[in-house]
Design a protein around this motif. Structure first.
Motif, short mmCIF file in Angstrom:
data_model
loop_
_atom_site.label_atom_id
_atom_site.label_comp_id
_atom_site.label_asym_id
_atom_site.label_seq_id
_atom_site.Cartn_x
_atom_site.Cartn_y
_atom_site.Cartn_z
N ASP A 276 0.83 -1.21 0.00
CA ASP A 276 0.00 0.00 0.00
C ASP A 276 0.86 1.25 0.00
O ASP A 276 0.54 2.25 -0.66
CB ASP A 276 -0.93 0.00 1.21
CG ASP A 276 -2.03 -1.05 1.10
OD1 ASP A 276 -2.32 -1.49 -0.02
OD2 ASP A 276 -2.59 -1.44 2.16
N LEU A 277 1.96 1.22 0.74
CA LEU A 277 2.86 2.37 0.76
C LEU A 277 3.52 2.55 -0.61
O LEU A 277 3.62 3.68 -1.11
CB LEU A 277 3.93 2.19 1.83
CG LEU A 277 4.98 3.30 1.90
CD1 LEU A 277 4.33 4.63 2.27
CD2 LEU A 277 6.09 2.95 2.88
N GLY B 210 6.67 4.58 9.64
CA GLY B 210 6.90 3.54 10.63
C GLY B 210 6.06 3.82 11.86
O GLY B 210 5.02 4.49 11.78
N GLY B 211 6.50 3.34 13.01
CA GLY B 211 5.77 3.55 14.26
C GLY B 211 6.29 4.74 15.04
O GLY B 211 6.99 5.61 14.51
N ASP B 212 5.95 4.77 16.33
CA ASP B 212 6.37 5.87 17.19
C ASP B 212 7.89 5.98 17.27
O ASP B 212 8.45 7.07 17.33
CB ASP B 212 5.78 5.70 18.59
CG ASP B 212 4.27 5.76 18.59
OD1 ASP B 212 3.72 6.76 18.09
OD2 ASP B 212 3.63 4.82 19.08
N GLY B 213 8.58 4.83 17.27
CA GLY B 213 10.03 4.86 17.33
C GLY B 213 10.65 5.50 16.11
O GLY B 213 11.63 6.24 16.21
N THR B 214 10.09 5.22 14.93
CA THR B 214 10.61 5.82 13.70
C THR B 214 10.38 7.32 13.70
O THR B 214 11.26 8.11 13.32
CB THR B 214 9.94 5.18 12.47
OG1 THR B 214 10.15 3.77 12.49
CG2 THR B 214 10.49 5.76 11.18
N LEU B 215 9.18 7.75 14.13
CA LEU B 215 8.89 9.18 14.23
C LEU B 215 9.89 9.85 15.16
O LEU B 215 10.47 10.90 14.83
CB LEU B 215 7.47 9.39 14.75
CG LEU B 215 7.11 10.84 15.13
CD1 LEU B 215 7.13 11.74 13.92
CD2 LEU B 215 5.75 10.89 15.83
N GLY C 93 -4.91 11.78 15.20
CA GLY C 93 -5.90 11.67 14.14
C GLY C 93 -5.31 11.56 12.75
O GLY C 93 -5.98 11.86 11.76
N ILE C 94 -4.06 11.12 12.65
CA ILE C 94 -3.42 10.92 11.34
C ILE C 94 -3.99 9.65 10.71
O ILE C 94 -4.09 8.62 11.38
CB ILE C 94 -1.89 10.82 11.50
CG1 ILE C 94 -1.33 12.16 11.99
CG2 ILE C 94 -1.21 10.40 10.20
CD1 ILE C 94 0.14 12.13 12.33
N PRO C 95 -4.35 9.69 9.44
CA PRO C 95 -4.95 8.51 8.80
C PRO C 95 -4.05 7.29 8.89
O PRO C 95 -2.82 7.39 8.82
CB PRO C 95 -5.13 8.96 7.34
CG PRO C 95 -5.21 10.44 7.41
CD PRO C 95 -4.30 10.85 8.54
N GLU C 96 -4.68 6.11 9.01
CA GLU C 96 -3.92 4.87 9.13
C GLU C 96 -3.38 4.39 7.80
O GLU C 96 -2.36 3.70 7.76
CB GLU C 96 -4.82 3.78 9.75
CG GLU C 96 -5.27 4.09 11.17
CD GLU C 96 -6.17 3.00 11.73
OE1 GLU C 96 -6.42 2.01 10.98
OE2 GLU C 96 -6.60 3.12 12.89
N GLU C 97 -4.05 4.69 6.70
CA GLU C 97 -3.63 4.21 5.39
C GLU C 97 -2.59 5.14 4.79
O GLU C 97 -2.67 6.37 4.93
CB GLU C 97 -4.84 4.10 4.46
CG GLU C 97 -5.88 3.10 4.96
CD GLU C 97 -5.31 1.69 5.09
OE1 GLU C 97 -4.52 1.31 4.21
OE2 GLU C 97 -5.64 1.01 6.07
N PRO C 98 -1.60 4.58 4.07
CA PRO C 98 -0.50 5.41 3.54
C PRO C 98 -0.94 6.54 2.61
O PRO C 98 -0.44 7.66 2.75
CB PRO C 98 0.37 4.39 2.81
CG PRO C 98 0.12 3.10 3.51
CD PRO C 98 -1.34 3.14 3.89
N LEU C 99 -1.84 6.28 1.67
CA LEU C 99 -2.19 7.32 0.71
C LEU C 99 -2.87 8.52 1.39
O LEU C 99 -2.44 9.66 1.18
CB LEU C 99 -3.08 6.77 -0.40
CG LEU C 99 -3.48 7.79 -1.47
CD1 LEU C 99 -2.25 8.41 -2.12
CD2 LEU C 99 -4.38 7.13 -2.53
N PRO C 100 -3.91 8.32 2.23
CA PRO C 100 -4.48 9.49 2.92
C PRO C 100 -3.47 10.20 3.82
O PRO C 100 -3.52 11.43 3.96
CB PRO C 100 -5.62 8.89 3.74
CG PRO C 100 -5.99 7.62 3.04
CD PRO C 100 -4.70 7.10 2.48
N ALA C 101 -2.55 9.43 4.44
CA ALA C 101 -1.54 10.07 5.29
C ALA C 101 -0.62 10.96 4.47
O ALA C 101 -0.28 12.08 4.88
CB ALA C 101 -0.74 9.00 6.03
N LEU C 102 -0.21 10.49 3.28
CA LEU C 102 0.65 11.31 2.42
C LEU C 102 -0.12 12.50 1.85
O LEU C 102 0.43 13.61 1.72
CB LEU C 102 1.20 10.45 1.28
CG LEU C 102 2.27 9.43 1.67
CD1 LEU C 102 2.61 8.53 0.49
CD2 LEU C 102 3.52 10.12 2.19
#
Length: 310
Positions: free
Chosen positions: A19-20, A64-69, A105-114
């Motif tokens: 998906d990413l 990635g997750g919280d660690g990557t952020l 509230g950041i979208p879970e799916e890659p496309l909406p997040a980007l």
């Protein structure tokens, strides 16, 4: 008009996310000059952030997750440049718990997040700077200690992959019968507390460990950190767990927690104390945690509940 220049820094554990891959392709088709780098080992994030800044990118996206952020935010925060001259920060949540993304509230799916990153202006983001015995660390979301830290550290990677945030709950239940309180002295402006605790949270964000909302009222742009201490419960354990089942975890926490909001806090312990900084355990006998206002700029949803200005 010059095409936006982005650099996506991807946690190697998520490198096979189809998906990413598709979402990156669609953003490129829409005119974003989007390069991808993958982290495999310690030091990769630092190298990729340095390269991105040298290349003059507009935005660095942590995937990635919280660690990557936190890893990407740390490498930006360590630089001498002011926030307005550094690339803005975006997030595509691909981790197990995604506590920051969930609360923001950041979208879970890659496309909406980007697409959110593309369509929203970057806003100021506070960070926590932690001075410990081994040096200085940074934290984007939440520093936690006690029971919650042990659960996060001990949760099996395979279990997290299969069950996601539920894995933390299962590990937590397994530990309930052997919670050992920790002793510390905690101080800050007009605040002092000393005693035994089973959980402690110092929040820029609100939750960690797959949904443990230790700092439910925290804001990421108010220049203050939120402190929550859950003291050793003694005979109240049974009634607190009863409240947890009946009214929900926030009601149980509210019954026993000590809370404060301040620009900095110090923790001192006679024995080494572990704080989990967005997934990175750090041990020290003394911590000074300071909220650094507006250290970075981040793309967040309109009306994000973590913003004081929302």
């Amino acid at each position: 008009m010059t095409a936006p220049r982005w650099r996506l820094i991807l946690n190697g554990k998520c490198a096979g996310d189809d998906d990413l891959r598709e979402a990156v392709g669609k953003l490129r088709e829409a005119g974003v000059a989007l390069g991808v780098r993958v982290t495999w080992e310690s030091g990769d994030a630092e190298r990729h952030v340095d390269e991105a800044i040298r290349d003059g990118v507009d935005t660095i996206v942590a995937a990635g997750g919280d660690g990557t952020l936190s890893e990407v935010a740390t490498e930006l925060a360590r630089r001498d440049e002011p926030a307005e001259t550094l690339p803005s920060l975006g997030l595509v949540p691909l981790g197990t718990a995604n506590d920051f993304a969930s609360a923001a509230g950041i979208p879970e799916e890659p496309l909406p997040a980007l697409q959110l990153i593309r369509d929203s202006a970057a806003v100021p983001l506070d960070l926590l700077r932690i001075d410990a015995d081994d040096g200085t660390h940074w934290c984007a979301n939440l520093a936690s200690g006690g029971f919650g830290t042990e659960v996060t550290v001990e949760t099996d990677e395979g279990l997290k992959k299969m069950l996601g945030g539920l894995a933390y709950l299962i590990t937590g239940i397994a530990k309930l019968g052997r919670i050992e309180p920790l002793a510390a002295r905690v101080s800050g402006p007009d605040f002092a507390w000393e005693g035994d605790f089973i959980a402690l949270g110092i929040g820029n964000g609100r939750q960690a460990g797959g949904g443990q909302a230790l700092c439910p009222d925290a804001r990421i742009d108010d220049g203050l950190l939120d402190l929550t201490i859950v003291p050793e419960l003694s005979g109240e354990v049974a009634s607190t767990i009863g409240t947890l089942v009946k009214d929900g975890k926030h009601a149980a926490l509210d019954r026993v927690a000590v809370r404060a909001r301040m620009p900095w806090v110090e923790l001192v312990s006679d024995e080494p104390l572990a704080l989990n900084l967005d997934g990175e355990p750090v041990r020290s006998r003394r911590f000074r945690v300071e909220c650094v206002p507006a250290r970075l700029r981040m793309h967040l949803p309109a009306g994000c509940p973590l913003l004081a200005t929302a």
